[in-house]
Design a protein around this motif. Structure first.
Motif, short mmCIF file in Angstrom:
data_model
loop_
_atom_site.label_atom_id
_atom_site.label_comp_id
_atom_site.label_asym_id
_atom_site.label_seq_id
_atom_site.Cartn_x
_atom_site.Cartn_y
_atom_site.Cartn_z
N UNK A 418 0.82 -1.20 0.00
CA UNK A 418 0.00 0.00 0.00
C UNK A 418 0.87 1.26 0.00
N UNK A 419 2.03 1.22 0.64
CA UNK A 419 2.87 2.42 0.70
C UNK A 419 3.48 2.78 -0.64
N UNK A 420 3.44 1.84 -1.60
CA UNK A 420 3.97 2.14 -2.93
C UNK A 420 2.94 2.82 -3.82
N UNK A 421 1.69 2.90 -3.37
CA UNK A 421 0.65 3.52 -4.18
C UNK A 421 0.77 5.04 -4.12
N UNK A 422 0.55 5.73 -5.21
CA UNK A 422 0.53 7.20 -5.16
C UNK A 422 -0.64 7.69 -4.32
N UNK A 423 -0.50 8.89 -3.78
CA UNK A 423 -1.51 9.42 -2.88
C UNK A 423 -2.87 9.51 -3.57
N UNK A 424 -2.90 9.81 -4.85
CA UNK A 424 -4.16 9.89 -5.57
C UNK A 424 -4.89 8.54 -5.56
N UNK A 425 -4.13 7.45 -5.74
CA UNK A 425 -4.74 6.12 -5.71
C UNK A 425 -5.22 5.78 -4.30
N UNK A 426 -4.43 6.10 -3.30
CA UNK A 426 -4.83 5.82 -1.92
C UNK A 426 -6.09 6.61 -1.55
N UNK A 427 -6.19 7.83 -2.04
CA UNK A 427 -7.39 8.61 -1.76
C UNK A 427 -8.61 7.95 -2.38
N UNK A 428 -8.45 7.34 -3.56
CA UNK A 428 -9.54 6.61 -4.18
C UNK A 428 -9.92 5.39 -3.33
N UNK A 429 -8.91 4.69 -2.80
CA UNK A 429 -9.19 3.52 -1.98
C UNK A 429 -9.90 3.89 -0.69
N UNK A 430 -9.68 5.12 -0.23
CA UNK A 430 -10.38 5.56 0.99
C UNK A 430 -11.85 5.85 0.74
N UNK A 431 -12.24 5.91 -0.53
CA UNK A 431 -13.64 6.12 -0.88
C UNK A 431 -14.34 4.82 -1.26
N UNK A 432 -13.62 3.73 -1.14
CA UNK A 432 -14.22 2.40 -1.31
C UNK A 432 -14.18 1.69 0.04
N UNK A 433 -15.18 0.85 0.27
CA UNK A 433 -15.33 0.24 1.59
C UNK A 433 -15.48 -1.28 1.49
N UNK A 434 -14.97 -1.93 2.51
CA UNK A 434 -15.03 -3.38 2.63
C UNK A 434 -15.83 -3.73 3.88
N UNK A 435 -16.69 -4.72 3.75
CA UNK A 435 -17.38 -5.23 4.94
C UNK A 435 -17.34 -6.74 4.93
#
Length: 505
Positions: A418-435
């Motif tokens: 996860x630390x290799x992902x650019x901040x833009x991609x990580x921000x996208x992942x923060x808008x997706x959710x897992x349950x």
């Protein structure tokens, strides 16, 4: 092993809470434990328990008389079904071949150890019907009628009961009436047992096998002389074999083997029952607690144990989610959607894997999950119940916006930390959710629920994909096969496990 009585389907009010209007369901991954089966070994025949089948005129509870195999037609152009009746052979008194006879002199309906029973077929078919009711009828996420299985990923372990249970669940979700006449055979993905990660693979991961034995030995030293074990001996020692008269974690049969026979027999009605002492409530609670520690404490305590036992599978689970969020969809080259040229096919929406209780318990213990309120099929504890898993673990990915389907090149995000992902991609992942849901009950991941930025506002059961991946990355091996050969003989905690992170964070 025991039978789960599922709760009623979700009400409209429950669905509204479970699936908030601001989110859109994008990917579902289902891990289903196989259905009820026979014991994996013949034990306690001195109690009158018949091996596998039961005497008539009582119903044959472990019925396996009729099977279905697939044969190719004479011109090799197509496949067809072939039904047959199975009889079993055995050794006679002079080593000659003789027909195997059941306790009631029957010569059919005799099953083998660890085999899926008709009861198991019924309950896994019913599971498929429940999946259809939720994802087709209630949510409209999957189509009511199918002409292919291009957007589904089906996988099973090499153990026949897992494959048969997956087939039953698929059949329940999409029966003949829900498939078009030209529906092609669905693809079911399998692996060589030497590379199987859909269950904790002791047989083909030497370091994990060592760790499992060390944790089992630790459980034996902790529990064999305890008051709890003394209680079990009062109940069952009179039925133990002469060569191993005491009940113990490492006796013969092992305590976990006794548990296997208790649960398998209890699931199939009075015709398979052991003496009543084996179903003593206190005794079953004790054996459950000890077996959970023996088999699954390592996931909670050791990063290395998590990596080698379930980390490779969880890496796959996260890769699928990230591909859906970042690459516009997840497509597997081994599934139906990968049957054409690279880049062809539909993105997969629904994955279903036939596996085992050790799979589900390993996942839940490695995160580890908890629940907010009492549920009918779950007990709050550091590690989950082993014996009551039936409907499996459900992992759902939701996002704020639907992702456009597109033809995909192979994902470059697979196994990328996860630390290799650019901040833009990580921000996208923060808008997706897992349950995650276990037996229809949402469960909470500590590292997500404890930090507001790691979960959906107002609902701690929804973990951001960014946080979920960060947690799973910590126990995803870089090379499972290589790491299986490292740290051999290094004890409970190898050199790479000294600064281990707590499970679920």
């Amino acid at each position: 092993m025991t039978t789960l009585i599922p709760r009623e389907p979700y009400s409209p009010e429950e669905l509204e809470r479970l699936y908030p209007k601001g989110l859109k369901l994008q990917l579902v991954q289902v891990f289903l434990r196989h259905g009820e089966r026979t014991p994996v070994s013949s034990r306690f025949q001195n109690t009158g328990l018949a091996p596998c089948n039961s005497p008539k005129p009582r119903p044959v509870p472990y019925d396996a008389a009729t099977q279905l195999t697939i044969l190719r037609n004479e011109d090799l152009s197509s496949w067809n079904g072939f039904q047959f009746r199975r009889k079993m052979e055995s050794f006679g008194n002079r080593d000659q071949s003789v027909v195997a006879v059941g306790a009631g002199n029957e010569i059919e309906g005799i099953c083998q150890h660890g085999e899926l029973t008709d009861k198991g077929r019924e309950t896994t078919y019913a599971l498929g019907q429940r999946l259809r009711h939720l994802y087709v009828d209630q949510l409209g996420f999957m189509p009511a009628i199918r002409s292919d299985s291009e957007d589904m990923y089906l996988r099973a372990t090499p153990i026949p009961r897992a494959l048969e249970s997956l087939q039953q669940a698929f059949w329940g979700m999409y029966p003949t009436s829900a498939r078009t006449l030209n529906f092609p055979p669905p693809v079911i993905v399998a692996r060589s047992v030497s590379e199987e990660t859909l269950f904790p693979n002791e047989g083909n991961c030497r370091r994990f096998r060592q760790l499992a034995r060390l944790f089992a030995d630790r459980a034996a030293s902790r529990w064999n002389d305890s008051e709890q074990m003394e209680y079990l001996n009062k109940l069952w020692s009179k039925y133990m074999p002469e060569a191993s008269p005491k009940v113990a974690v490492d006796a013969h049969p092992r305590l976990s083997g006794i548990m296997d026979t208790i649960n398998a027999t209890d699931a199939h009605g009075p015709a398979t029952k052991l003496p009543s002492e084996f179903y003593d409530k206190k005794g079953r609670a004790v054996i459950d607690r000890i077996a959970v520690e023996e088999w699954f404490a390592g996931y909670n305590e050791s990063t290395e144990y998590r990596k080698l036992g379930i980390g490779a599978l969880m890496g796959d689970v996260v890769d699928r989610m990230v591909s859906t969020a970042v690459d516009g969809g997840w497509r597997s080259e081994t599934s139906a959607s990968g049957s054409g040229k690279p880049g062809d096919g539909k993105s997969i929406k629904f994955a279903m894997s036939g596996c085992h209780d050790t799979t589900l318990a390993a996942i839940l213990s490695s995160l580890p999950t908890t629940e907010p309120t009492p549920a009918p099929c779950w007990r709050s504890s550091p590690t989950p119940r082993v014996a009551a898993k039936k409907t499996g673990l459900f992992s759902s990915l939701l996002g704020n916006k639907p992702t456009a389907q597109q033809k995909l090149a192979p994902s470059e995000t697979a196994r990328a930390p996860i630390e290799s992902f650019p901040e833009e991609t990580r921000e996208s992942l923060r808008k997706h959710y897992v349950r995650l849901r276990f037996n229809d009950q949402p469960v909470y991941i500590p590292g997500c629920a404890s930090k507001p930025e790691n979960h959906l506002p107002g609902d701690e059961s929804f973990c951001t994909l960014d946080a979920f991946k960060e947690i799973v990355d910590k126990f995803t091996p870089k090379s499972w096969q290589d790491e299986c050969m490292q740290n051999l003989g290094q004890g409970l905690h190898g050199p790479n496990d000294q600064e281990r992170s707590p499970a679920g964070f």
